[in-house]
Scaffold this motif. Structure first.
Motif, PDB file in Angstrom:
ATOM      1  N   PHE A  59     -37.926  46.352  46.607  1.00 40.38           N
ATOM      2  CA  PHE A  59     -37.091  45.880  47.710  1.00 40.38           C
ATOM      3  C   PHE A  59     -35.815  46.719  47.877  1.00 40.38           C
ATOM      4  CE2 PHE A  59     -39.424  42.013  46.353  1.00 40.38           C
ATOM      5  CZ  PHE A  59     -40.104  41.764  47.537  1.00 40.38           C
ATOM      6  N   THR A  60     -35.715  47.824  47.162  1.00 41.29           N
ATOM      7  CA  THR A  60     -34.469  48.599  47.221  1.00 41.29           C
ATOM      8  C   THR A  60     -34.651  50.075  47.581  1.00 41.29           C
ATOM      9  OG1 THR A  60     -34.605  49.056  44.837  1.00 41.29           O
ATOM     10  CG2 THR A  60     -33.355  47.104  45.499  1.00 41.29           C
ATOM     11  N   LYS A  61     -35.832  50.626  47.393  1.00 39.28           N
ATOM     12  CA  LYS A  61     -36.033  52.074  47.504  1.00 39.28           C
ATOM     13  C   LYS A  61     -35.615  52.627  48.873  1.00 39.28           C
ATOM     14  CE  LYS A  61     -39.441  55.679  46.493  1.00 39.28           C
ATOM     15  NZ  LYS A  61     -39.824  56.326  47.735  1.00 39.28           N
ATOM     16  N   GLU A  62     -36.089  51.987  49.947  1.00 36.46           N
ATOM     17  CA  GLU A  62     -35.759  52.484  51.289  1.00 36.46           C
ATOM     18  C   GLU A  62     -34.260  52.405  51.565  1.00 36.46           C
ATOM     19  OE1 GLU A  62     -40.079  51.205  51.491  1.00 36.46           O
ATOM     20  OE2 GLU A  62     -38.237  50.498  50.527  1.00 36.46           O
ATOM     21  N   LEU A  63     -33.620  51.335  51.093  1.00 40.64           N
ATOM     22  CA  LEU A  63     -32.176  51.207  51.277  1.00 40.64           C
ATOM     23  C   LEU A  63     -31.431  52.285  50.499  1.00 40.64           C
ATOM     24  CD1 LEU A  63     -32.069  47.330  51.036  1.00 40.64           C
ATOM     25  CD2 LEU A  63     -31.247  48.628  52.999  1.00 40.64           C
ATOM     26  N   GLU A  64     -31.914  52.606  49.309  1.00 43.13           N
ATOM     27  CA  GLU A  64     -31.270  53.651  48.507  1.00 43.13           C
ATOM     28  C   GLU A  64     -31.408  55.024  49.164  1.00 43.13           C
ATOM     29  OE1 GLU A  64     -31.365  51.782  44.013  1.00 43.13           O
ATOM     30  OE2 GLU A  64     -33.108  52.923  44.690  1.00 43.13           O
ATOM     31  N   GLU A  65     -32.537  55.281  49.784  1.00 43.42           N
ATOM     32  CA  GLU A  65     -32.714  56.554  50.491  1.00 43.42           C
ATOM     33  C   GLU A  65     -31.720  56.686  51.642  1.00 43.42           C
ATOM     34  OE1 GLU A  65     -36.832  56.354  51.550  1.00 43.42           O
ATOM     35  OE2 GLU A  65     -37.527  57.074  49.593  1.00 43.42           O
ATOM     36  N   LEU A  66     -31.455  55.571  52.338  1.00 36.49           N
ATOM     37  CA  LEU A  66     -30.478  55.593  53.437  1.00 36.49           C
ATOM     38  C   LEU A  66     -29.051  55.739  52.922  1.00 36.49           C
ATOM     39  CD1 LEU A  66     -31.986  52.826  55.758  1.00 36.49           C
ATOM     40  CD2 LEU A  66     -32.104  55.307  56.066  1.00 36.49           C
ATOM     41  N   LEU A  67     -28.770  55.180  51.745  1.00 35.24           N
ATOM     42  CA  LEU A  67     -27.454  55.386  51.124  1.00 35.24           C
ATOM     43  C   LEU A  67     -27.247  56.860  50.800  1.00 35.24           C
ATOM     44  CD1 LEU A  67     -27.261  52.372  48.630  1.00 35.24           C
ATOM     45  CD2 LEU A  67     -25.713  52.770  50.563  1.00 35.24           C
ATOM     46  N   LEU A  68     -28.279  57.480  50.243  1.00 40.70           N
ATOM     47  CA  LEU A  68     -28.169  58.883  49.818  1.00 40.70           C
ATOM     48  C   LEU A  68     -27.997  59.824  50.999  1.00 40.70           C
ATOM     49  CD1 LEU A  68     -30.838  58.892  46.963  1.00 40.70           C
ATOM     50  CD2 LEU A  68     -28.364  59.166  46.685  1.00 40.70           C
ATOM     51  N   ASP A  69     -28.668  59.536  52.122  1.00 40.76           N
ATOM     52  CA  ASP A  69     -28.530  60.459  53.273  1.00 40.76           C
ATOM     53  C   ASP A  69     -27.381  60.079  54.203  1.00 40.76           C
ATOM     54  OD1 ASP A  69     -29.353  58.496  55.115  1.00 40.76           O
ATOM     55  OD2 ASP A  69     -31.411  59.225  55.224  1.00 40.76           O
ATOM     56  N   ASP A  73     -23.591  52.771  54.546  1.00 42.05           N
ATOM     57  CA  ASP A  73     -22.499  52.917  53.571  1.00 42.05           C
ATOM     58  C   ASP A  73     -22.698  52.033  52.344  1.00 42.05           C
ATOM     59  OD1 ASP A  73     -20.590  54.721  55.023  1.00 42.05           O
ATOM     60  OD2 ASP A  73     -20.740  53.106  56.506  1.00 42.05           O
ATOM     61  N   LEU A  74     -23.319  50.885  52.532  1.00 46.60           N
ATOM     62  CA  LEU A  74     -23.564  49.990  51.411  1.00 46.60           C
ATOM     63  C   LEU A  74     -24.825  49.188  51.669  1.00 46.60           C
ATOM     64  CD1 LEU A  74     -21.584  46.724  51.733  1.00 46.60           C
ATOM     65  CD2 LEU A  74     -20.847  48.662  53.115  1.00 46.60           C
ATOM     66  N   ALA A  75     -25.445  48.736  50.595  1.00 44.06           N
ATOM     67  CA  ALA A  75     -26.620  47.878  50.691  1.00 44.06           C
ATOM     68  C   ALA A  75     -26.343  46.601  49.923  1.00 44.06           C
ATOM     69  CB  ALA A  75     -27.848  48.589  50.124  1.00 44.06           C
ATOM     70  N   VAL A  76     -26.705  45.474  50.521  1.00 47.14           N
ATOM     71  CA  VAL A  76     -26.523  44.177  49.867  1.00 47.14           C
ATOM     72  C   VAL A  76     -27.875  43.734  49.321  1.00 47.14           C
ATOM     73  CG1 VAL A  76     -25.846  41.769  50.159  1.00 47.14           C
ATOM     74  CG2 VAL A  76     -24.648  43.568  51.427  1.00 47.14           C
ATOM     75  N   HIS A  77     -27.918  43.481  48.021  1.00 50.34           N
ATOM     76  CA  HIS A  77     -29.162  43.095  47.357  1.00 50.34           C
ATOM     77  C   HIS A  77     -29.006  41.757  46.643  1.00 50.34           C
ATOM     78  CE1 HIS A  77     -30.514  47.271  47.733  1.00 50.34           C
ATOM     79  NE2 HIS A  77     -29.521  47.701  46.976  1.00 50.34           N
ATOM     80  N   SER A  78     -30.103  40.999  46.554  1.00 47.09           N
ATOM     81  CA  SER A  78     -30.191  39.994  45.507  1.00 47.09           C
ATOM     82  C   SER A  78     -30.244  40.773  44.202  1.00 47.09           C
ATOM     83  CB  SER A  78     -31.471  39.162  45.659  1.00 47.09           C
ATOM     84  OG  SER A  78     -31.388  38.325  46.773  1.00 47.09           O
ATOM     85  N   PHE A  86     -30.310  53.306  37.977  1.00 47.28           N
ATOM     86  CA  PHE A  86     -29.982  53.705  39.341  1.00 47.28           C
ATOM     87  C   PHE A  86     -30.378  55.152  39.617  1.00 47.28           C
ATOM     88  CE2 PHE A  86     -27.113  50.124  38.751  1.00 47.28           C
ATOM     89  CZ  PHE A  86     -27.279  49.454  39.956  1.00 47.28           C
ATOM     90  N   VAL A  87     -30.667  55.421  40.882  1.00 51.01           N
ATOM     91  CA  VAL A  87     -30.845  56.793  41.338  1.00 51.01           C
ATOM     92  C   VAL A  87     -29.524  57.519  41.135  1.00 51.01           C
ATOM     93  CG1 VAL A  87     -31.338  58.216  43.373  1.00 51.01           C
ATOM     94  CG2 VAL A  87     -32.542  56.042  43.050  1.00 51.01           C
ATOM     95  N   ASP A  88     -29.580  58.793  40.736  1.00 52.73           N
ATOM     96  CA  ASP A  88     -28.357  59.577  40.532  1.00 52.73           C
ATOM     97  C   ASP A  88     -27.465  59.517  41.766  1.00 52.73           C
ATOM     98  OD1 ASP A  88     -29.061  60.299  37.996  1.00 52.73           O
ATOM     99  OD2 ASP A  88     -29.770  62.313  38.523  1.00 52.73           O
ATOM    100  N   GLY A  89     -26.190  59.222  41.534  1.00 52.76           N
ATOM    101  CA  GLY A  89     -25.225  59.187  42.625  1.00 52.76           C
ATOM    102  C   GLY A  89     -24.967  57.804  43.172  1.00 52.76           C
ATOM    103  N   LEU A  90     -25.812  56.830  42.805  1.00 51.47           N
ATOM    104  CA  LEU A  90     -25.644  55.463  43.299  1.00 51.47           C
ATOM    105  C   LEU A  90     -25.225  54.526  42.173  1.00 51.47           C
ATOM    106  CD1 LEU A  90     -28.823  55.068  45.580  1.00 51.47           C
ATOM    107  CD2 LEU A  90     -26.527  55.852  46.238  1.00 51.47           C
ATOM    108  N   GLY A  91     -24.595  53.424  42.546  1.00 52.65           N
ATOM    109  CA  GLY A  91     -24.190  52.434  41.554  1.00 52.65           C
ATOM    110  C   GLY A  91     -23.731  51.163  42.247  1.00 52.65           C
ATOM    111  N   LEU A  92     -23.475  50.136  41.459  1.00 52.61           N
ATOM    112  CA  LEU A  92     -22.979  48.875  41.998  1.00 52.61           C
ATOM    113  C   LEU A  92     -21.457  48.926  42.125  1.00 52.61           C
ATOM    114  CD1 LEU A  92     -25.068  46.188  40.061  1.00 52.61           C
ATOM    115  CD2 LEU A  92     -25.305  46.836  42.467  1.00 52.61           C
TER     116      LEU A  92
END
Length: 311
Positions: A59-69, A73-78, A86-92
């Motif tokens: 439930f997070t992969k597509e949102l993380e790809e949009l964060l990286l490109d 700017d942010l993704a809200v997750h349960s 985390f993918v390199d470059g991303l974090g909470l």
């Protein structure tokens, strides 16, 4: 300042969560934002159990790809859906204050699990829930139940199931009440240990985003301490979001208590343990607890659990 773009899944619950963060950004930090709805793999494939279509990052992969490109700017997750690595470059940037952490029993005809007849059908997406239900009542028939909360409620109302299990946090957030479902019964943690991060929201961002530090102001420290301890436990056991692991950290009387359970989806074999200690040692306690499980062959048990799912 430009509007921040919040990435979110499109279910009613996901939108509630994103709008909740949107309001807090405006009211507490004077930051305007807009929502961008994204369909994830977990939202698109609804006729297959979660464990058979990918597990981690479902439930997070597509949102993380949009964060990286830079599309959002942010993704809200349960938080329970967020992988521990985390993918390199991303974090909470933050973890917001937790809602009710418990699981919840919902039924049109039965007030609790004890009152279900032999062979009753219980709908759940979760191997963790199925494991604990089966350990308590081996006679019950746990069946895969996919889709958003409204879809699951409709199937319950159509008598496809005798009962379903949902997170109490989602029930509360969506205002589900006895007008929709006759019996709504929270399950005590002693009976059903929740998933890591259950009831909490995590805001994921690129670490180099200039607003990353600003959004840390929305962090709830007690929730952060508990959830990071839970995530540490799962990381050591190399368990993803879809394996049968329950872990809950709770602050009580200036101490932190961690309860954990691991087992087979059919409930025939289970490992259970707990640990208590000082709050500032929460992650250290989680490590100790995890290594206790490792010494009891927990990793091998999880491999066996995965094998059972794919047979």
């Amino acid at each position: 300042m430009k509007k921040l773009i919040i990435g979110t899944r499109g279910s009613i619950l996901a939108l509630w969560q994103a709008e909740y963060i949107q309001k807090r950004l405006e009211n507490e930090l004077n930051i305007l934002s807009e929502l961008k709805i994204v369909k994830t793999k977990g939202d698109k494939i609804l006729d297959v159990p979660l464990t058979k279509i990918g597990g981690k990052g479902l439930f997070t992969k597509e949102l993380e790809e949009l964060l990286l490109d830079g599309s959002i700017d942010l993704a809200v997750h349960s938080l329970k859906d967020v992988p521990v690595d985390f993918v390199d470059g991303l974090g909470l940037a933050c973890i917001t204050k937790r809602e009710d952490v418990r699981d919840c029993f919902l039924s049109q005809n039965f007030s609790k699990i004890d009152s279900l007849p032999n062979g009753a059908r219980i709908g759940t997406t979760s191997l963790r829930r199925s494991m604990q239900i089966k350990a308590f009542r081996p006679d019950l028939d746990t069946q895969s139940l996919r889709g958003n909360v409204q879809t699951r409620l409709k199937r319950l109302q159509n008598n496809d199931f005798d009962a379903i299990i949902l997170a109490k946090a989602g029930v509360n957030r969506l205002g589900i009440d006895i007008e929709q479902v006759k019996y709504i019964t929270p399950l005590p943690i002693e009976m059903m240990i929740p998933a890591m991060g259950q009831g909490a929201l995590g805001i994921e961002m690129r670490k180099d985003n200039q607003m990353f530090v600003t959004l840390q102001k929305l962090n709830d420290e007690p929730t952060n301490i508990c959830c990071n301890a839970e995530r540490t436990f799962v990381k050591i056991l190399e368990g993803g979001c879809q394996v049968p692991i329950g872990i809950n950290a709770e602050i009580l009387n200036d101490k932190i208590l961690l309860n954990a359970i691991i087992g087979l989806p059919d409930g025939t074999k289970i490992l259970k343990d707990k640990i208590e200690g000082q709050i500032h040692k929460a992650e250290e306690l989680a490590e100790i607890l995890a290594h206790r499980f490792v010494q009891k062959n927990a990793k091998e048990l999880l491999v066996q659990a995965e094998r059972m799912v794919f047979e």
